[in-house]
Design a protein around this motif. Structure first.
Motif, mmCIF file in Angstrom:
data_model
loop_
_atom_site.group_PDB
_atom_site.id
_atom_site.type_symbol
_atom_site.label_atom_id
_atom_site.label_comp_id
_atom_site.label_asym_id
_atom_site.label_seq_id
_atom_site.Cartn_x
_atom_site.Cartn_y
_atom_site.Cartn_z
ATOM 1 N N MET A 159 -2.065 1.424 7.406
ATOM 2 C CA MET A 159 -0.775 1.969 7.019
ATOM 3 C C MET A 159 -0.160 2.827 8.115
ATOM 4 N N SER A 182 -4.628 5.462 1.927
ATOM 5 C CA SER A 182 -3.980 4.296 1.328
ATOM 6 C C SER A 182 -4.968 3.402 0.586
ATOM 7 N N ARG A 218 3.680 7.620 3.543
ATOM 8 C CA ARG A 218 2.438 7.893 2.828
ATOM 9 C C ARG A 218 2.671 8.014 1.328
ATOM 10 N N VAL A 229 1.688 5.592 -1.796
ATOM 11 C CA VAL A 229 0.400 5.463 -2.488
ATOM 12 C C VAL A 229 0.474 6.017 -3.910
ATOM 13 N N LYS A 260 2.448 2.822 -6.020
ATOM 14 C CA LYS A 260 2.055 1.417 -5.919
ATOM 15 C C LYS A 260 1.458 0.932 -7.231
#
Length: 289
Positions: free
Chosen positions: A88, A108, A157, A160, A163
């Motif tokens: 990532m 991640s 970032r 995360v 998701k």
């Protein structure tokens, strides 16, 4: 070149650990493996320390030497494919430290994170304006393009948390972080508003450690504990500091940080009271203008 360095990922760490286990299970030293295969000892060391990705032919040679069966061989080759995927952090690696780049990749892939922060809002919960103000305090001063890249990495970032299988985040935040004005009145008010919104997400627990709690075991500094869904991936601790960032492994060290976090969350306000406390701080600041 910085853009081509090997940055640690969960897949690469898992592959390195498995190759070490295979070598040890057949009773061979690195020197003996080198003598039988012609692979340089330094290369073997770097592979087993997850400092380098093995080439496919190198990996096949090692699997032949260790007499690995078809099913396990397939699993190892899948790990290599996974380790070769860009992490990532890849778009920003030129402007990020090696340890921080590795941490972003681990974050991640993590199942959960337990984070204690002493001085500022955690990166995953920052607004772009707040993040820019924090990064702008770097010494020596950064060029505008570097600051922008670092802010972009920090904002990326945040994905995360939203998701399909989001990171489960538990934050204990020292009261100083919500009272210190970073970036000015409007930036801070916007940050507190976003912090309240984040705290209402099902996968986020936020607790404020009030000044009234007095001395506590987190006063030495901030840290993050990462847990992973794969049983082959042991927990990690990430520690930030003026002299550099550190990734820590090892059962005893991990356990120590886990005990400290448990003490901190026990001393902190409940999640409900924490939201009320943040709202009160924001209201008080708004009245003062």
């Amino acid at each position: 070149m910085a853009g081509k360095r090997t940055v640690l990922t969960a897949g690469l760490r898992r592959l390195a650990a498995l190759l070490t286990e295979m070598r040890e299970s057949v009773g061979l030293s690195k020197e003996e493996v080198s003598g039988r295969t012609g692979i340089n000892v330094t290369t073997l060391y770097r592979i087993e320390q997850a400092q380098a990705r093995p080439q496919r032919r190198t990996l096949m040679t090692l699997l032949d030497l260790y007499a690995i069966d078809t099913d396990k061989r397939r699993y190892v080759m899948d790990l290599l494919s996974d380790a070769q995927k860009p992490g990532m952090s890849r778009p920003y690696e030129d402007n990020l430290s090696e340890v921080y780049s590795a941490y972003i990749n681990f974050e991640s892939a993590a199942l959960s994170a337990r984070h204690y922060e002493t001085s500022y809002i955690p990166g995953l919960l920052q607004t772009p304006q707040y993040a820019s103000a924090v990064i702008d305090t770097s010494m020596p001063k950064l060029e505008a393009a570097v600051t922008e890249s670092k802010v972009s990495a920090r904002m990326s970032r945040g994905s995360v948390l939203t998701k399909a299988e989001p990171l489960e985040l538990w934050v204990v935040l020292d009261e100083a972080a919500i009272r210190r004005v970073v970036g000015g009145h409007e930036v801070m008010q916007g940050q507190l508003k976003q912090l309240i919104e984040h705290s209402k997400m099902n996968n986020i627990i936020l607790q404020i450690l009030p000044f009234a709690a007095g001395a506590h075991p987190g006063m030495l500094g901030s840290f993050t504990l990462l847990d992973f869904p794969q049983p082959d991936d042991p927990e990690l601790v990430y520690v930030e500091g003026i002299t550099g960032d550190t990734l820590i492994e090892g059962h005893l060290e991990i356990r120590r940080f886990g005990v400290i976090f448990d003490q901190l969350r026990a001393m902190a306000l409940s999640p409900r009271d924490s939201i009320a406390h943040i709202e009160q701080v924001a209201q008080d600041r708004e009245r003062r203008g």
